[in-house]
Design a protein around this motif. Structure first.
Motif, PDB file in Angstrom:
ATOM      1  N   ASN A 312       0.832  -1.221   0.000  1.00  0.00           N
ATOM      2  CA  ASN A 312       0.000   0.000   0.000  1.00  0.00           C
ATOM      3  C   ASN A 312       0.860   1.263   0.000  1.00  0.00           C
ATOM      4  OD1 ASN A 312      -2.675  -0.980  -0.039  1.00  0.00           O
ATOM      5  ND2 ASN A 312      -2.476  -1.576   2.118  1.00  0.00           N
ATOM      6  N   LEU A 313       1.953   1.231  -0.750  1.00  0.00           N
ATOM      7  CA  LEU A 313       2.868   2.359  -0.768  1.00  0.00           C
ATOM      8  C   LEU A 313       2.528   3.343  -1.889  1.00  0.00           C
ATOM      9  CD1 LEU A 313       6.379   1.017   0.231  1.00  0.00           C
ATOM     10  CD2 LEU A 313       5.016   2.767   1.343  1.00  0.00           C
ATOM     11  N   PHE A 314       1.300   3.812  -1.909  1.00  0.00           N
ATOM     12  CA  PHE A 314       0.884   4.907  -2.775  1.00  0.00           C
ATOM     13  C   PHE A 314       1.135   4.626  -4.251  1.00  0.00           C
ATOM     14  CE2 PHE A 314       1.955   6.684   1.356  1.00  0.00           C
ATOM     15  CZ  PHE A 314       0.800   7.390   1.670  1.00  0.00           C
ATOM     16  N   LEU A 315       1.105   3.377  -4.644  1.00  0.00           N
ATOM     17  CA  LEU A 315       1.216   3.001  -6.060  1.00  0.00           C
ATOM     18  C   LEU A 315      -0.189   2.722  -6.577  1.00  0.00           C
ATOM     19  CD1 LEU A 315       3.249   2.353  -8.374  1.00  0.00           C
ATOM     20  CD2 LEU A 315       3.018  -0.055  -7.708  1.00  0.00           C
ATOM     21  N   ILE A 316      -0.585   3.462  -7.598  1.00  0.00           N
ATOM     22  CA  ILE A 316      -1.975   3.396  -8.079  1.00  0.00           C
ATOM     23  C   ILE A 316      -2.005   2.712  -9.439  1.00  0.00           C
ATOM     24  CG2 ILE A 316      -4.000   4.756  -8.724  1.00  0.00           C
ATOM     25  CD1 ILE A 316      -2.852   6.989  -6.901  1.00  0.00           C
ATOM     26  N   PRO A 317      -2.681   1.562  -9.548  1.00  0.00           N
ATOM     27  CA  PRO A 317      -2.782   0.910 -10.867  1.00  0.00           C
ATOM     28  C   PRO A 317      -3.686   1.718 -11.797  1.00  0.00           C
ATOM     29  CG  PRO A 317      -4.077  -0.284  -9.236  1.00  0.00           C
ATOM     30  CD  PRO A 317      -3.339   0.787  -8.492  1.00  0.00           C
ATOM     31  N   LEU A 318      -3.280   1.839 -13.053  1.00  0.00           N
ATOM     32  CA  LEU A 318      -4.047   2.632 -14.015  1.00  0.00           C
ATOM     33  C   LEU A 318      -4.934   1.789 -14.922  1.00  0.00           C
ATOM     34  CD1 LEU A 318      -1.267   5.195 -15.055  1.00  0.00           C
ATOM     35  CD2 LEU A 318      -3.153   5.531 -13.445  1.00  0.00           C
ATOM     36  N   ASP A 319      -4.795   0.477 -14.854  1.00  0.00           N
ATOM     37  CA  ASP A 319      -5.650  -0.383 -15.674  1.00  0.00           C
ATOM     38  C   ASP A 319      -5.949  -1.663 -14.911  1.00  0.00           C
ATOM     39  OD1 ASP A 319      -3.354  -2.057 -15.993  1.00  0.00           O
ATOM     40  OD2 ASP A 319      -2.709  -0.784 -17.650  1.00  0.00           O
ATOM     41  N   SER A 320      -6.938  -2.378 -15.381  1.00  0.00           N
ATOM     42  CA  SER A 320      -7.388  -3.584 -14.674  1.00  0.00           C
ATOM     43  C   SER A 320      -6.385  -4.722 -14.769  1.00  0.00           C
ATOM     44  CB  SER A 320      -8.737  -4.035 -15.232  1.00  0.00           C
ATOM     45  OG  SER A 320      -8.639  -4.287 -16.626  1.00  0.00           O
ATOM     46  N   THR A 321      -5.471  -4.683 -15.745  1.00  0.00           N
ATOM     47  CA  THR A 321      -4.484  -5.753 -15.914  1.00  0.00           C
ATOM     48  C   THR A 321      -3.220  -5.521 -15.092  1.00  0.00           C
ATOM     49  OG1 THR A 321      -3.504  -4.666 -17.842  1.00  0.00           O
ATOM     50  CG2 THR A 321      -5.328  -6.207 -18.250  1.00  0.00           C
ATOM     51  N   ARG A 322      -3.178  -4.400 -14.364  1.00  0.00           N
ATOM     52  CA  ARG A 322      -2.005  -4.059 -13.546  1.00  0.00           C
ATOM     53  C   ARG A 322      -0.741  -3.976 -14.398  1.00  0.00           C
ATOM     54  NH1 ARG A 322      -6.144  -3.638 -10.004  1.00  0.00           N
ATOM     55  NH2 ARG A 322      -5.477  -3.664  -7.838  1.00  0.00           N
ATOM     56  N   GLU A 323      -0.871  -3.414 -15.610  1.00  0.00           N
ATOM     57  CA  GLU A 323       0.319  -3.214 -16.427  1.00  0.00           C
ATOM     58  C   GLU A 323       0.929  -1.837 -16.190  1.00  0.00           C
ATOM     59  OE1 GLU A 323       1.786  -3.113 -21.120  1.00  0.00           O
ATOM     60  OE2 GLU A 323      -0.331  -3.406 -20.632  1.00  0.00           O
ATOM     61  N   TRP A 324       0.067  -0.825 -16.130  1.00  0.00           N
ATOM     62  CA  TRP A 324       0.547   0.549 -15.958  1.00  0.00           C
ATOM     63  C   TRP A 324       0.133   1.087 -14.590  1.00  0.00           C
ATOM     64  CZ3 TRP A 324       3.891   3.122 -18.992  1.00  0.00           C
ATOM     65  CH2 TRP A 324       4.128   2.615 -20.277  1.00  0.00           C
ATOM     66  N   TYR A 325       1.035   1.860 -13.989  1.00  0.00           N
ATOM     67  CA  TYR A 325       0.817   2.430 -12.660  1.00  0.00           C
ATOM     68  C   TYR A 325       1.258   3.891 -12.658  1.00  0.00           C
ATOM     69  CZ  TYR A 325       0.786  -2.480 -10.989  1.00  0.00           C
ATOM     70  OH  TYR A 325       0.511  -3.808 -10.788  1.00  0.00           O
ATOM     71  N   ARG A 326       0.899   4.569 -11.567  1.00  0.00           N
ATOM     72  CA  ARG A 326       1.498   5.863 -11.240  1.00  0.00           C
ATOM     73  C   ARG A 326       1.573   5.957  -9.728  1.00  0.00           C
ATOM     74  NH1 ARG A 326      -1.741   9.752  -8.977  1.00  0.00           N
ATOM     75  NH2 ARG A 326      -3.978   9.739  -9.432  1.00  0.00           N
ATOM     76  N   TYR A 327       2.462   6.825  -9.250  1.00  0.00           N
ATOM     77  CA  TYR A 327       2.549   7.072  -7.819  1.00  0.00           C
ATOM     78  C   TYR A 327       1.553   8.157  -7.417  1.00  0.00           C
ATOM     79  CZ  TYR A 327       6.937   4.441  -7.774  1.00  0.00           C
ATOM     80  OH  TYR A 327       7.880   3.454  -7.899  1.00  0.00           O
TER      81      TYR A 327
END
Length: 910
Positions: A312-327
């Motif tokens: 839970n270190l402030f990493l936000i998934p940007l898609d349902s496949t968990r390919e792309w993220y942002r902090y």
């Protein structure tokens, strides 16, 4: 054609945990989609849960079956075209079909402003079958005027069924006062976003998996002032910590303490490899495992991302496949500051690596943006030089290129002259002609420097510069509508560069064809355009093809080859629509020409359909011929519908546009049209004022181009004014010169109009037979083209002569006679003289004719001219004209033919 690459993760909310705190007090109101509200704006500092709240609204509305659109803004959206493209894409995902027209405009090759894009989106939104909620997150990352103006336009003019939800760290520079006054805006601020004690209790339980007593929670809320990010950080420290009360007492939740806490507690507890991974990847606005691997060298990047998400270190998934993220932005800001404090040069080096990764994966815009951010100007300049031709000539991304140019230091611009040439192209098609010329002058200065240095290896570079600069100036002349200069430059270029690549030769040939069209050198123009069209077709240069087709269409129309012109334009419309889309800018310009040609044939519904919603697109970016066609046709349709004020306003708008852009031919054509409109309403003084202003403006321009052509609009207006002032002899002197010129140049369309005016002048002189002969000649010339409006626009002044010609012409079933029949039908004339042309009641005359007026009228009825009537009555021609003027007024007609028809109907000649 290469399209802009779209980052799909910008078009949906971040993936959130289902175990989030449910904040019902901040839920969307039950009547959110009723039209009562227009905007919900959520503002607060980083870490206050703005994105989480917007995501919750998005999920709720979507679950209820609503159409929802999402756009996550990033700093690259300062580029207005990019911002507009993402707006169109996100709306299109919500309701398929929306935004397609806007995207076609953005990819059309030349778009100096976003107004047509905005108008296209508004049309789509108006036609949408269901309500739409548009979510825009992190709007504070865009501060430029153009993107905010576009969003403001959507807010102001979108239909009530479109509502907006905006998340931002600060209030955006939008005009929100009216929405506030009307109670149509929901304003959620930092005070609303603060967690209550109950919400904080739930949050702490979710993230620490411990039950904290309410008194301790209350104290923690007081210390953090309900700041969600601080509460979440506190929950991380509660894991395995038995000294809860001591931790709470020492935790204030201030910005400084948050930073200290992240460093001393959160990061210090991480394995060294994960700690370094966090710092190094913080430079990325979005990240995936492969990109992280390229930037950090960490081979197990995917495992690192999964570990961070699990913690839970402030990493936000940007898609349902968990390919792309942002902090999370707050966490990312901290990490970036920490990285710079450890190694000041590290962020730039890491950004340079990400730029290389994007370049290798075909994401040129992201690559160039990251290279510029890294200060890697060498690669940025190289990539701009390599991709610039595709970017500006095929994709029309002029704003993007110009933004990059502003960020490149001068030494790199000097090293890569191709970039300046690309910039000159973008400036030219953005209508910044003077700036484009200055850019070319700078490139020439670089060329002179190369020659002065005497470097043998520079010969090929000098030749390439000469080729492109000369071609740019040739195209600039055409865009400025300078025919003589265009011809001189295009001829010189074609002679100097016979081995240039085909696309460039096609462009030069098209410019030569344009110049020949303007100067009525039709045969040479046709041959140049035929070759240009062949080159563009073979090289799939569809924008060049569209330009050649436009010029060919106008060339054929001027020759009176109206049907061929319509066929060429129709084929061009089909081709360009298929290749570039139905809303490409070239389609609107061709549609303007098609509208004008349909109008000439009295096909008004078709003309209006082609012009519908297209004028604004043509106004924003077009060469002069489609501009003239669009404004003239729109004004003529307005006049036909009795909307004189609207017609005048359209012409005045077009004249002002021509003056701003220094386009004398556009100004002259529309001023002549305005003067003619005044004359048809009997406003002779106003027409004379327009003529004086127009000729003065033309002389001040001191432009020799179109000289053979552009004396004609003013000559036509002068002839019309003479006819309106009952001075047909003066009008005929002008018309004789203009007819001779038009016939010599092969300008058949103009010849028809001049013959119509000659008909009216002859009739006013009392030379009815000569008037009918001129009318017959005009009809014979108009018949193959199908011209009708050139006759119908003259109204009653010509209607009676058409009736007389119809009654005196032998039915030979020829083309001219068939056309006469169609014209009579359009004028609602019955060949037998019945119907509306039958006998009338003598009491319809407002004032009885005097004996002298009756005598003049009876002499005119015998076919005598004004001169012959004067001789018979032993008076001057001026006296005869005066009597006729009084007769016209009493019989409520405008010419002698109409007066005779009216007098016979009233039995005044019995």
């Amino acid at each position: 054609m290469k399209h802009r690459r779209i980052i799909a993760t910008k078009l949906g909310p971040p993936q959130t945990s289902s175990a989030l705190v449910q904040r019902e007090r901040l839920a969307p109101p039950p009547d959110w989609m009723s039209g009562r509200h227009r905007l919900a704006i959520v503002t607060g500092p980083a870490g206050y849960g703005k994105t989480t709240l917007l995501s919750d609204w998005y999920a709720r509305l979507r679950a209820e079956g609503g159409a929802v659109a999402w756009l996550s803004v990033d700093p690259a959206d300062e580029d207005p075209a990019r911002f507009a493209a993402y707006l169109a894409h996100c709306l299109g995902r919500a309701v398929p079909g929306i935004g397609q027209s806007a995207l076609a405009l953005l990819e059309s090759g030349a778009q100096p402003s976003l107004q047509p894009v905005l108008e296209s989106l508004l049309v789509d939104l108006t036609q949408a079958a269901r309500p739409i909620s548009l979510f825009i997150d992190d709007l504070h990352l865009v501060t430029g005027q153009a993107p905010l103006e576009m969003l403001g336009g959507l807010l102001a003019h979108a239909p009530d069924q479109v509502v907006f939800v905006i998340g931002s760290r600060s209030k955006p520079r939008l005009n929100l006062q009216e929405l506030q006054l009307r109670g149509k805006m929901i304003d959620i601020t930092m005070a609303d976003l603060r967690f209550s004690a109950g919400e904080a209790q739930e949050l702490l339980h979710i993230f620490s998996d411990r039950d904290i007593d309410p008194v301790t929670v209350q104290r923690l809320c007081q210390h953090t002032e309900g700041w969600p990010a601080a509460l979440q950080l506190a929950s991380l420290s509660l894991r395995g910590n038995d000294a809860i009360e001591a931790m709470v007492e020492g935790f204030t939740g201030s910005d400084r303490q948050i930073c200290d806490y992240l460093g001393e507690v959160v990061l210090a507890r991480l394995p060294a490899e994960l700690h370094d991974f966090l710092l190094q990847t913080s430079v990325l606005d979005r990240l995936c495992a492969d990109l992280c691997r390229a930037v950090t060298g960490c081979r197990n990047s995917q495992a690192m991302l999964e570990d961070l998400e699990a913690r839970n270190l402030f990493l936000i998934p940007l898609d349902s496949t968990r390919e792309w993220y942002r902090y999370h932005h707050l966490f990312q800001d901290f990490l970036r500051q920490r990285l710079k404090s450890i190694d000041l040069d590290a962020p730039a080096a890491l950004k340079a690596r990400s730029a290389q990764w994007f370049r290798q994966h075909g994401l040129d815009e992201e690559a160039i943006n990251d290279a510029l951010a890294a200060g890697d100007y060498q690669h940025a300049a190289c990539w701009i030089a390599e991709s610039g031709e595709d970017l500006v000539q095929r994709r029309g991304a002029h704003v993007t290129l110009l933004n990059w140019m502003r960020r490149l230091p001068e030494p790199y611009l000097a090293k890569w002259p191709a970039i300046r040439i690309h910039r000159a192209w973008s400036l030219a098609f953005s209508l910044q002609f003077a700036e484009a010329e200055r850019e070319l002058e700078t490139v020439e200065a670089y060329r002179h420097k190369l020659l002065k240095e005497g470097c043998k290896e520079a010969a090929s570079e000098v030749a390439a510069i000469d080729c492109m600069v000369q071609l740019q100036r040739t195209i600039l002349a055409a865009l400025r509508d300078r025919a003589e200069e265009s011809q001189r430059l295009s001829e010189a270029w074609l002679q100097s560069w016979p081995a240039a690549d085909p696309f460039k030769r096609g462009a030069a040939l098209a410019v030569l064809g344009f110049a020949c069209k303007c100067r009525c050198d039709f045969e040479r123009g046709w041959e140049s355009l035929r070759m240009a069209r062949l080159i563009f077709d073979e090289s799939y240069g569809y924008y060049g093809t569209a330009w050649a087709i436009m010029i060919i269409t106008v060339l054929l129309a001027k020759q009176g080859r109206h049907r061929e012109a319509m066929d060429e334009c129709a084929r061009g419309l089909a081709l360009i629509t298929h290749q570039l889309g139905p809303h490409a800018h070239a389609v609107y310009m061709l549609s303007a020409l098609m509208a004008a040609m349909h109008y000439e044939r009295d096909e008004l519904a078709e003309a209006e359909a082609h012009l519908r919603s297209g004028l604004s697109h043509v106004r924003e970016q077009s060469t002069v011929d489609p501009l003239i066609a669009a404004y003239q046709t729109a004004a003529r349709l307005a006049f036909h519908q009795g909307e004189n004020a609207r017609g005048d306003s359209l012409l005045v708008e077009g004249i002002a546009l021509g003056e701003r852009r220094h386009l004398p031919r556009l100004v002259a054509s529309l001023q002549a049209e305005l003067a003619t409109a005044h004359l048809r309403r009997g406003e002779v003084a106003q027409a004379a004022d327009v003529l004086r202003a127009g000729t003065r403006h033309w002389r001040m321009q001191m432009v020799p181009d179109h000289a053979a052509e552009e004396t004609s609009p003013w000559g036509l207006v002068r002839a019309r004014i003479d006819i309106a002032n009952h001075e047909p002899e003066r009008a005929l002197i002008i018309l004789h010169k203009l007819l001779s010129r038009a016939h010599r140049l092969g300008h058949r369309r103009k010849e028809v109009e001049l013959l119509v005016l000659k008909t009216m002048a002859r009739e006013q002189m009392g030379r009815q037979r000569e008037a009918l002969r001129a009318l017959r000649d005009a009809l014979a010339m108009a018949a193959p083209a199908g011209y009708l409006r050139v006759f119908l626009n003259e109204g009653e002044s010509l209607r009676w002569l058409v009736k007389m010609l119809l009654e005196t012409t032998v039915d030979d079933h020829g083309l001219a006679h068939d056309h006469l029949q169609r014209l009579a039908h359009a004028f609602r004339i019955e060949a037998t003289g019945g119907g509306t042309d039958a006998a009338a009641d003598p009491t319809d005359v407002l004032e009885p004719l005097t004996a002298k007026e009756t005598q003049v009228l009876r002499l005119v009825a015998t076919g005598r001219s004004n001169e012959e009537v004067a001789e018979s009555m032993f008076v001057s021609q001026g006296t005869v004209k005066w009597h006729l003027h009084n007769v016209y007024a009493k019989l409520q007609v405008r010419n002698r033919t109409a007066a005779l028809s009216r007098a016979r109907g009233l039995r005044l000649l019995d």
